[in-house]
Design a protein around this motif. Structure first.
Motif, PDB file in Angstrom:
ATOM      1  N   ALA A   1       0.841  -1.194   0.000  1.00 31.07           N
ATOM      2  CA  ALA A   1       0.000   0.000   0.000  1.00 31.07           C
ATOM      3  C   ALA A   1       0.876   1.243   0.000  1.00 31.07           C
ATOM      4  CB  ALA A   1      -0.925   0.018   1.211  1.00 31.07           C
ATOM      5  N   ILE A   2       0.409   2.269  -0.695  1.00 30.12           N
ATOM      6  CA  ILE A   2       1.024   3.595  -0.671  1.00 30.12           C
ATOM      7  C   ILE A   2      -0.037   4.573  -0.198  1.00 30.12           C
ATOM      8  CG2 ILE A   2       2.032   5.462  -2.049  1.00 30.12           C
ATOM      9  CD1 ILE A   2       3.117   3.354  -3.962  1.00 30.12           C
ATOM     10  N   VAL A   3       0.352   5.457   0.709  1.00 30.06           N
ATOM     11  CA  VAL A   3      -0.534   6.534   1.153  1.00 30.06           C
ATOM     12  C   VAL A   3       0.190   7.854   0.936  1.00 30.06           C
ATOM     13  CG1 VAL A   3      -1.908   7.497   3.015  1.00 30.06           C
ATOM     14  CG2 VAL A   3      -1.521   5.021   2.920  1.00 30.06           C
ATOM     15  N   ASN A   4      -0.410   8.721   0.140  1.00 31.55           N
ATOM     16  CA  ASN A   4       0.162  10.036  -0.124  1.00 31.55           C
ATOM     17  C   ASN A   4      -0.535  11.090   0.746  1.00 31.55           C
ATOM     18  OD1 ASN A   4       1.774   8.959  -2.213  1.00 31.55           O
ATOM     19  ND2 ASN A   4       0.131   9.234  -3.703  1.00 31.55           N
ATOM     20  N   THR A   5       0.230  12.051   1.222  1.00 28.86           N
ATOM     21  CA  THR A   5      -0.370  13.162   1.957  1.00 28.86           C
ATOM     22  C   THR A   5      -0.662  14.291   0.985  1.00 28.86           C
ATOM     23  OG1 THR A   5       0.814  12.603   3.993  1.00 28.86           O
ATOM     24  CG2 THR A   5      -0.070  14.830   3.822  1.00 28.86           C
ATOM     25  N   ALA A   6      -1.943  14.489   0.698  1.00 29.09           N
ATOM     26  CA  ALA A   6      -2.371  15.615  -0.130  1.00 29.09           C
ATOM     27  C   ALA A   6      -2.773  16.745   0.818  1.00 29.09           C
ATOM     28  CB  ALA A   6      -3.494  15.204  -1.066  1.00 29.09           C
ATOM     29  N   SER A   7      -3.932  17.360   0.629  1.00 28.19           N
ATOM     30  CA  SER A   7      -4.311  18.491   1.480  1.00 28.19           C
ATOM     31  C   SER A   7      -5.713  18.959   1.137  1.00 28.19           C
ATOM     32  CB  SER A   7      -3.334  19.657   1.281  1.00 28.19           C
ATOM     33  OG  SER A   7      -3.771  20.824   1.939  1.00 28.19           O
ATOM     34  N   ILE A   8      -6.351  19.626   2.093  1.00 28.05           N
ATOM     35  CA  ILE A   8      -7.588  20.335   1.796  1.00 28.05           C
ATOM     36  C   ILE A   8      -7.365  21.349   0.677  1.00 28.05           C
ATOM     37  CG2 ILE A   8      -7.103  22.014   3.622  1.00 28.05           C
ATOM     38  CD1 ILE A   8     -10.590  20.877   2.415  1.00 28.05           C
ATOM     39  N   ALA A   9      -6.115  21.800   0.531  1.00 27.47           N
ATOM     40  CA  ALA A   9      -5.788  22.762  -0.530  1.00 27.47           C
ATOM     41  C   ALA A   9      -5.951  22.162  -1.920  1.00 27.47           C
ATOM     42  CB  ALA A   9      -4.366  23.283  -0.348  1.00 27.47           C
ATOM     43  N   SER A  10      -6.048  20.849  -2.017  1.00 27.31           N
ATOM     44  CA  SER A  10      -6.246  20.222  -3.327  1.00 27.31           C
ATOM     45  C   SER A  10      -7.718  20.190  -3.732  1.00 27.31           C
ATOM     46  CB  SER A  10      -5.688  18.795  -3.326  1.00 27.31           C
ATOM     47  OG  SER A  10      -6.470  17.939  -2.515  1.00 27.31           O
ATOM     48  N   THR A  11      -8.618  20.449  -2.784  1.00 26.98           N
ATOM     49  CA  THR A  11     -10.043  20.372  -3.096  1.00 26.98           C
ATOM     50  C   THR A  11     -10.802  21.656  -2.794  1.00 26.98           C
ATOM     51  OG1 THR A  11     -10.485  19.426  -0.897  1.00 26.98           O
ATOM     52  CG2 THR A  11     -10.123  17.879  -2.707  1.00 26.98           C
ATOM     53  N   ALA A  12     -10.194  22.594  -2.083  1.00 23.19           N
ATOM     54  CA  ALA A  12     -10.838  23.871  -1.760  1.00 23.19           C
ATOM     55  C   ALA A  12      -9.896  25.012  -2.126  1.00 23.19           C
ATOM     56  CB  ALA A  12     -11.190  23.938  -0.273  1.00 23.19           C
ATOM     57  N   GLY A  13     -10.430  26.064  -2.687  1.00 24.45           N
ATOM     58  CA  GLY A  13      -9.605  27.216  -3.030  1.00 24.45           C
ATOM     59  C   GLY A  13      -9.280  28.029  -1.784  1.00 24.45           C
ATOM     60  N   LEU A  14      -8.010  28.086  -1.425  1.00 19.80           N
ATOM     61  CA  LEU A  14      -7.572  28.824  -0.246  1.00 19.80           C
ATOM     62  C   LEU A  14      -6.780  30.053  -0.683  1.00 19.80           C
ATOM     63  CD1 LEU A  14      -6.289  25.884   1.995  1.00 19.80           C
ATOM     64  CD2 LEU A  14      -8.602  26.850   1.864  1.00 19.80           C
ATOM     65  N   PRO A  15      -6.967  31.183  -0.028  1.00 20.17           N
ATOM     66  CA  PRO A  15      -6.225  32.391  -0.413  1.00 20.17           C
ATOM     67  C   PRO A  15      -4.746  32.281  -0.087  1.00 20.17           C
ATOM     68  CG  PRO A  15      -7.467  32.782   1.608  1.00 20.17           C
ATOM     69  CD  PRO A  15      -7.894  31.438   1.094  1.00 20.17           C
ATOM     70  N   GLN A  16      -3.934  32.877  -0.937  1.00 18.91           N
ATOM     71  CA  GLN A  16      -2.488  32.969  -0.722  1.00 18.91           C
ATOM     72  C   GLN A  16      -1.801  31.598  -0.665  1.00 18.91           C
ATOM     73  OE1 GLN A  16      -0.750  36.113  -0.545  1.00 18.91           O
ATOM     74  NE2 GLN A  16      -2.750  36.626  -1.420  1.00 18.91           N
ATOM     75  N   ARG A  17      -2.308  30.659  -1.437  1.00 23.36           N
ATOM     76  CA  ARG A  17      -1.711  29.319  -1.453  1.00 23.36           C
ATOM     77  C   ARG A  17      -1.636  28.769  -2.884  1.00 23.36           C
ATOM     78  NH1 ARG A  17      -0.876  30.792   2.919  1.00 23.36           N
ATOM     79  NH2 ARG A  17      -1.070  29.707   4.923  1.00 23.36           N
ATOM     80  N   ALA A  18      -1.352  29.625  -3.858  1.00 17.31           N
ATOM     81  CA  ALA A  18      -1.415  29.195  -5.255  1.00 17.31           C
ATOM     82  C   ALA A  18      -0.466  28.037  -5.562  1.00 17.31           C
ATOM     83  CB  ALA A  18      -1.117  30.378  -6.174  1.00 17.31           C
ATOM     84  N   VAL A  19       0.791  28.192  -5.225  1.00 13.70           N
ATOM     85  CA  VAL A  19       1.782  27.168  -5.556  1.00 13.70           C
ATOM     86  C   VAL A  19       1.518  25.888  -4.774  1.00 13.70           C
ATOM     87  CG1 VAL A  19       4.241  26.600  -5.537  1.00 13.70           C
ATOM     88  CG2 VAL A  19       3.507  28.911  -6.140  1.00 13.70           C
ATOM     89  N   TYR A  20       1.295  26.039  -3.485  1.00 13.15           N
ATOM     90  CA  TYR A  20       1.049  24.874  -2.626  1.00 13.15           C
ATOM     91  C   TYR A  20      -0.191  24.120  -3.081  1.00 13.15           C
ATOM     92  CZ  TYR A  20       0.269  22.138   1.613  1.00 13.15           C
ATOM     93  OH  TYR A  20       0.071  21.109   2.507  1.00 13.15           O
ATOM     94  N   SER A  21      -1.263  24.849  -3.371  1.00 11.15           N
ATOM     95  CA  SER A  21      -2.504  24.200  -3.808  1.00 11.15           C
ATOM     96  C   SER A  21      -2.304  23.436  -5.107  1.00 11.15           C
ATOM     97  CB  SER A  21      -3.609  25.250  -3.987  1.00 11.15           C
ATOM     98  OG  SER A  21      -3.930  25.861  -2.766  1.00 11.15           O
ATOM     99  N   ALA A  22      -1.583  24.037  -6.043  1.00 10.44           N
ATOM    100  CA  ALA A  22      -1.331  23.358  -7.316  1.00 10.44           C
ATOM    101  C   ALA A  22      -0.545  22.073  -7.099  1.00 10.44           C
ATOM    102  CB  ALA A  22      -0.585  24.294  -8.262  1.00 10.44           C
TER     103      ALA A  22
END
Length: 249
Positions: A125-146
């Protein structure tokens, strides 16, 4: 029996924060744990290897060392990552290259090196850590969200490729967590207390997510008990992704 009894696991970014909580939870559940990080030292009672995720030769050597010392590999947790603040207008090319190289290509590098070892496991099994930033638009997080959006897409592609090899691939999507990294962001805010209150308020359950809560979700996704779960993202965000509550009065 413990949930991960006998599992041989590698956790990247496991020297602090969420990664440390994952490594500790795995160890407590009976796994034999190795940690890969750039820190000078790792947690106690685990195998520790130091490597920079942007260096493919170092990553390959580290993963080979872990597999040799553990006698194989059953689980990989791609948790290591880096952050960035700013809008797309403010973000520099250097920030884009730095964050994507660690968060996206780094995840691919470790997975590529670990894949032949995982293929030999009956409970891979592989588990990757993504983020709420991958599914919700957060201010001031353009690079991180992408970058985290790319991790989410990569998770699904890896799950498809892993099916013939018996390798399950999933992701965990943490909300804003109470970690040293978030603590450093708060310290840099003009009013740390007000900023913390704002971060807590935007999560429907009204507080930051704990690293231990995220670790428990990763334990589940890594466990043979989730044997029919692959290609999914498990949100641990206090309801931020899916809930739209009325303001509290």
């Amino acid at each position: 029996m413990a949930e991960l009894d006998g599992v041989r696991a590698l956790v990247t970014g496991g020297a602090s924060g969420i990664g440390l909580a994952i490594a500790t939870a795995f160890r407590d559940e009976g796994a034999r744990v190795a940690v890969l990080d750039v820190a000078d030292a790792g947690p106690a009672d685990v195998v520790y290897v130091r490597a920079d995720l942007t260096d493919d030769d170092a990553v390959r050597a580290a993963v080979a060392s872990v597999a040799s010392r553990l006698g194989g590999l059953d689980v990989l947790v791609n948790n290591a990552g880096t952050g960035a603040q700013g809008s797309v207008e403010q973000s520099t090319d250097a920030e884009w290259h730095r964050v994507l190289d660690v968060n996206v290509v780094g995840t691919a590098r470790v997975s590529r090196a670990a894949w032949p070892h995982l293929r030999e496991s009956a409970r891979a099994a592989i588990v990757n850590t993504a983020s709420i930033a991958s599914t919700a638009g957060l201010p001031q997080r353009a690079v991180y969200s992408a970058s985290k959006g790319a991790v989410s897409a990569l998770t699904r592609a890896m799950a498809a490729d892993g099916m013939p090899d018996g390798i399950r691939v999933n992701a965990v999507n943490p909300g804003t967590a109470d970690t040293p990294w978030v603590g450093r962001l708060l310290e840099g805010a003009p009013d740390p207390a007000a900023e913390r209150a704002a971060l807590e308020a935007r999560q429907p359950h009204g507080r930051l997510v704990s690293a231990e809560e995220i670790a428990r979700a990763v334990v589940y996704l890594a466990s043979p008990r989730s044997g029919s779960t692959t290609g999914v993202e498990l949100a641990v965000d206090g309801g931020m992704q899916g809930l739209r509550l009325r303001p509290r009065t």
